[in-house]
Design an enzyme around this catalytic site. Structure first.
Site, PDB file in Angstrom:
ATOM      1  CE  LYS A 104     -11.305 -28.502 -27.748  1.00 15.91           C
ATOM      2  NZ  LYS A 104     -11.881 -28.153 -26.681  1.00 15.91           N
ATOM      3  CG  ASP A 154     -16.051 -26.843 -24.768  1.00 12.32           C
ATOM      4  OD1 ASP A 154     -16.345 -27.682 -25.367  1.00 12.32           O
ATOM      5  OD2 ASP A 154     -15.041 -26.514 -25.378  1.00 12.32           O
TER       6      ASP A 154
END
Ligand code: ATR
Length: 279
Positions: free
Chosen positions: A68, A101
């Protein structure tokens, strides 16, 4: 020609994202789309991204642990991804990287009737999931207190979030101090209690568990964690993490396809996949 999307990470085999996305493509009759798992070792991430884009026929990818952060130099991160320091969704068509997210979390709070504005929120954790939650909560005008096993990591995280995103109303405390203050909402962003360590809780024994709170548990496997049991036994209300998982996927789906994600289909596919993995 097939429009491919997928998940890159190392490893990726545990993921239920293919189940969710492929069920959604199927439900909408999008037979020219498919979602695939693509394991990529961290040391070849840049080259792999170029290959997927130029030769693999990929429209975009989701990104998971441990990539990420490492994909950041190869994409154009939006403001949200820069602030959080993590990209979980890439669109190869414009080279952009974002972090769904945050939307997944905020959308799921809303779907559960929670408006965090003005709430006293206790966040447990200081990893990537915590960064996304704190960014979203602070942007929604909540008052956030962060606790973490490694308190210096929490302090560094908040300092960075203040510098990159200008967030306010976030403080770092020790758990026993934080537990004495009013808490409306607790959000577990640690991995403690996640399968197979289902007997563990991030709440330190010896510190009284606050009464009557709402707990948002980001862990979705198992469906009911030790921390959720503790909250319920103290008169609390609990929300499991499956909704956030599905909604972050739905946000990526909409970004890639331009179509409204069939949420019910994605929820059902996610539930079934988790049951199958537990057998
Ligand atoms: P993610 O990106 O999914 O948030 P991470 O960056 O590994 O994952 O962060 C995991 C979080 O769970 C951290 O807050 C971690 O605490 P530390 O910063 O002290 O490592 C927390 N965590 C993991 N295992 C833990 C444990 N056994 N007890 C308490 N906290 C734990």
């Amino acid at each position: 020609m097939v429009n491919k999307v997928g998940l890159i990470g190392w490893p990726v085999e545990h993921s239920i994202s293919p189940n969710m996305h492929n069920a959604a493509f199927w439900a909408l009759g999008m037979t020219d789309w498919s979602y695939e798992l693509v394991p990529i070792p961290p040391d070849i991430v840049g080259k792999s991204l170029r290959t997927l884009r130029d030769e693999g026929g990929f429209v975009g990818v989701n990104v998971t642990v441990p990539l990420k952060q490492s994909v950041m130099p190869y994409v154009k991160p939006d403001e949200r991804a820069r602030a959080i320091g993590a990209v979980n969704t890439i669109d190869f068509r414009d080279g952009s990287g974002t972090n769904t997210d945050v939307m997944g979390f905020l959308d799921d709070l809303k779907a559960n009737g929670i408006n965090p504005a003005g709430m006293n929120v206790l966040v447990l954790g200081a990893g990537g999931a915590a960064r996304a939650a704190i960014y979203g909560l602070a942007r929604s005008s909540a008052k956030v207190t962060v606790v973490n096993r490694t308190i210096d990591r929490a302090r560094e995280m908040v300092t960075e979030l203040v510098a990159t995103a200008g967030i306010q109303n976030v403080t770092v405390e020790m758990l026993d101090d934080a537990a004495e203050q009013p808490i409306d909402l607790m959000v577990n962003c640690t991995s403690v209690g996640m399968w197979p360590n289902v007997e563990e809780s991030p709440w330190i024994s010896g510190v009284p568990f606050p009464r009557g709170i709402t707990l948002y548990e980001m862990v979705y496997r198992p469906e009911s964690t030790m921390l959720m049991h503790q909250a319920i036994s103290r008169g609390g209300h609990v929300i499991g993490g499956l909704g956030m998982l599905v909604r972050q996927g739905a946000a990526a789906f909409e970004l890639w396809t331009g179509k409204a994600a069939p949420l019910d289909v994605m929820f059902e596919a996610a539930r079934q996949a988790l049951v199958a993995k537990s057998k």
